[in-house]
Design a protein around this motif. Structure first.
Motif, PDB file in Angstrom:
ATOM      1  N   ASP A 164      65.399  87.131 110.527  1.00  0.00           N
ATOM      2  CA  ASP A 164      64.052  87.432 110.198  1.00  0.00           C
ATOM      3  C   ASP A 164      63.221  85.956 110.812  1.00  0.00           C
ATOM      4  N   TYR A 167      55.616  91.051 107.433  1.00  0.00           N
ATOM      5  CA  TYR A 167      55.156  91.350 108.998  1.00  0.00           C
ATOM      6  C   TYR A 167      53.750  90.658 109.037  1.00  0.00           C
ATOM      7  N   ILE A 224      57.610  88.430 116.433  1.00  0.00           N
ATOM      8  CA  ILE A 224      57.673  89.350 115.199  1.00  0.00           C
ATOM      9  C   ILE A 224      58.304  90.741 115.351  1.00  0.00           C
ATOM     10  N   THR A 225      58.146  91.255 116.415  1.00  0.00           N
ATOM     11  CA  THR A 225      58.625  92.669 117.185  1.00  0.00           C
ATOM     12  C   THR A 225      60.029  92.503 117.489  1.00  0.00           C
ATOM     13  N   GLY A 253      61.226  92.551 114.078  1.00  0.00           N
ATOM     14  CA  GLY A 253      61.809  93.954 112.999  1.00  0.00           C
ATOM     15  C   GLY A 253      62.667  94.853 113.929  1.00  0.00           C
ATOM     16  N   THR A 264      56.181  97.361 112.590  1.00  0.00           N
ATOM     17  CA  THR A 264      56.302  95.959 113.405  1.00  0.00           C
ATOM     18  C   THR A 264      55.400  96.677 114.624  1.00  0.00           C
TER      19      THR A 264
END
Length: 703
Positions: free
Chosen positions: A249, A589, A621-622, A625, A658
């Protein structure tokens, strides 16, 4: 250049990058051999999982004064539907003699004993656990199974009891670290390839995350070996998933911001320095929430829960260090070509300005109140599934996703003998009061009988058979009745333990941990958010959304476990583990989003800043996630219900957070609250002014 910018530039300097790479390579040479020894220091004995001050734990320690080695009872069960014959008894007698001569058997073999209905027999064999905990049970029980009658005469044979169940658990956990590592790495590789669409770039985050895992395992090995840190199979397995997931991440966020800055700077060293300066605070705050949440587990009464905290905290800190030093150095060394085939050339436009997340933000911005109320209502409906939650503990049969030999044997044993056969209560007292304690115990409702008292060095011990199955609520109620009765005997100093007492004490400790740790984690995370965002309203909103995400994920998970997977329930610590992971990782997130929104709001205004922040961070971020959810989902591949449930619930929660909470709910709330989101920070006033200064469409250069 500001002091913070100078610090951010250190790992990616023209000379410093080579020193950073050399340092990590030397560190890996030292760490890899130590990491391979982590399994050698795992403590999987019962006392390493139990609450240290529990009565059952104290009984375990007291037993050592009576037995030269740790033992667990294996119960060999024979069953014939038409009734046990004389030939069957002869076979069982021959087996018992063979068991007694086995090197792993410590103590007197009892039996065979025929059941009252004449359809089954049992032989109780005390097995030497040895120094390796439950891992040493598996070869011993395998030997018993090989020695016992194979059913060729039409008689079914099973090995169950604490030793049989422990051996099957050991088999389920066998190779767990290697299995998790391979599965997690494969998942990360596939998702990185899909994210970057580059045949080379994915290697750098994966190498950095792998290096972090090796170093973390080496540090934990040294602390377990020389500083008394408790590590067990559970914490070692979760460490792999957490380090690879969280590390990847952080790598995605740094790489995405670096790619953006390469379009704005000719020199890649400057681009990385600027990327670290901008993305670093969010990543630091994110890791701080995870580390602080993990360290809150030190308040737990359960030893297994308390030991998980520092293990995970160390893993996240090492992952953070690797992603802020090793990865930037490698990216700068290899240059822009590593992004091929989409090479971010200087001066080229940033593709996220008109991407799908910009369109999502624009849609939310047209009706923010309807969006957030509808989303919150949907999550609340999902939370109704909590009525299916049954976190009261798992029976022996419910521990496994399948049905091993010991579970079948336990069911046969319960059908023909008193429910607690093979898993008795263990009662210790002083020698003077031992007989009174034994008589009182035997007379207690729910106790089928008690053995003779053994006295040694002024202390006494005996065992009592429960009338009900050892992992039933009725058996746990009997433990309480026996404890109340023997504690009332003056001067006896009696204590009651055994497997049923262990389950009872563990459940109560887990309930205590839930009540204490969950509020503490919320307060700690709230303080970190307040310091990062310099506001009060925004942290309260973010905490509220993550808690709603947690209850929704737990509700859906509980419903699926009960009605789709047909699991019998959840471990007592299940809600706490899911809460800590989801709050800590879910806040991640929100931090990544809101730090960018805050940055954009300073010159765009909050409403446009929220849309620009979502456009800038939505894609990365997606992707992050999806990777984190997939790594936790790998836990579901293990044949252990506890791991499967944690993996499913955390993966679902991360996806909810997310795709729904962070991208829709938080963005809509930020737009609706507008400048009030930043109260009492001065940013609210500046953001309001910014809205009047700009008429441009909401845009963002990248994550």
């Amino acid at each position: 250049m500001s002091p913070s910018a100078k610090i951010a530039a250190l790992p990616c300097g023209r000379r410093a990058k080579w020193f950073v790479l050399a340092f990590w390579l030397v560190l890996l040479v030292v760490a890899v051999p130590l990491a391979g020894k982590l399994a050698d220091v795992e403590d999987n004995e019962a006392s390493s999982w139990l609450p240290g001050n529990a009565e059952s734990t104290q009984v375990l320690e007291a037993q050592r004064g009576f037995f030269p080695v740790d033992t667990a009872q294996a119960v060999v069960v024979y069953e014939r539907d038409g009734g046990i014959t004389a030939a069957d008894r002869a076979v069982a007698v021959r087996d018992a003699a063979a068991f007694a001569d086995a090197p792993h058997v410590a103590g007197v073999v009892v039996g065979p004993q025929v059941s009252a209905d004449g359809e089954a027999m049992q032989t109780i064999v005390p097995v030497d656990i040895g120094t390796g905990g439950w891992e040493d049970l598996q070869p011993a029980v395998d030997s018993l199974r090989a020695t016992a009658s194979d059913g060729s005469l039409g008689m079914a044979t099973y090995v169950t009891g604490p030793a049989g169940i422990g051996a099957d658990q050991a088999e389920a956990f066998a190779g767990i670290d290697g299995t998790l590592l391979i599965a997690t790495v494969m998942v990360v590789i596939v998702l990185l390839l899909l994210t970057y669409r580059s045949p080379v770039l994915w290697l750098l985050p994966l190498f950095s995350a792998g290096a972090a895992l090796m170093v973390a395992e080496a540090v934990i090995y040294l602390l377990a070996r020389y500083a008394g840190l408790t590590v067990n199979a559970q914490s070692a397995g979760i460490l792999i998933v957490l380090v690879l997931g969280a590390g990847t991440d952080y790598a995605l966020l740094i790489t995405a911001r670096y790619r953006e800055e390469l379009r704005n700077h000719r020199d890649r060293h400057e681009a990385m320095a600027f990327a670290l300066h901008r993305a670093g605070p969010a990543i630091l705050a994110s890791s701080a929430t995870v580390v602080a949440s993990m360290l809150c587990l030190l308040l737990a009464e359960m030893n297994s829960t308390r030991g998980l905290g520092p293990v995970c905290a160390i893993g996240v800190l090492v992952a953070l260090a690797a992603m802020l030093t090793l990865l930037p150095a490698i990216l700068v060394i290899v240059g822009r070509w590593v992004f091929w085939p989409v090479r971010p050339a200087y001066g080229t436009p940033e593709p996220t300005r008109s991407g799908r997340w910009a369109h999502v933000g624009g849609w939310i911005g047209r009706r923010p109140r309807k969006v957030w109320t509808g989303t919150a209502l949907a999550l609340a409906v999902c939370s109704l599934g909590l009525i299916s939650l049954n976190a009261t503990g798992l029976t022996a049969a419910g521990t496994f996703t399948g049905k091993p030999d010991s579970v079948t044997g336990q069911q046969v044993l319960a059908a023909h003998f008193p429910g607690g056969t093979g898993s008795p209560l263990t009662v210790v007292s002083n020698a003077d009061g031992a007989e009174r304690v034994r008589v009182t115990t035997a007379a207690t409702q729910g106790v089928a009988g008690a053995t003779d008292v053994v006295v040694k060095n002024g202390e006494a011990i005996f065992q009592a058979t429960l009338a009900d199955p050892p992992d039933s609520d009725a058996a746990k109620a009997t433990v309480d009745r026996v404890r109340d009765a023997v504690h009332a005997i003056p001067g006896a100093d009696a204590q009651v333990g055994g497997n049923t007492a262990v389950q009872l004490d563990a459940g109560r400790a887990a309930a205590h941990d839930n009540k204490v740790i969950i509020p503490v984690v919320l307060v700690v995370v709230m303080l970190i958010l307040a310091a990062l965002l310099r506001a009060v309203v925004a942290p309260l909103v973010l905490i509220g959304t993550v808690v709603l995400s947690f209850t929704a994920a737990l509700g859906v998970s509980a419903f699926v476990f009960a009605h789709v997977f047909h699991f019998e329930g959840q471990d007592q610590a299940f809600p706490l583990f899911v809460f800590v992971f989801l709050v800590a990782l879910g806040i991640d997130y929100n931090i990544f989003l809101m730090t960018r929104v805050r940055e954009e709001s300073a010159h765009r205004g909050t409403r446009e800043g929220a849309v620009a922040g979502l456009a800038a961070t939505g894609g990365v971020i997606t992707s992050a996630g999806l990777i984190l959810a997939s790594t936790f989902a790998v836990l579901g591949t293990l044949p252990v219900v506890g791991f499967a449930e944690i993996g499913f619930a955390v993966a679902l929660g991360v996806l909810l957070d997310t795709l729904v909470v962070r991208s829709v709910l938080v963005t809509a709330l930020t737009i609706d609250l507008d400048r009030h989101m930043w109260w009492p920070s001065r940013l609210g006033t500046r953001a309001a002014a910014g809205e009047h200064r700009t008429q441009a469409a909401p845009q963002a250069p990248g994550p």
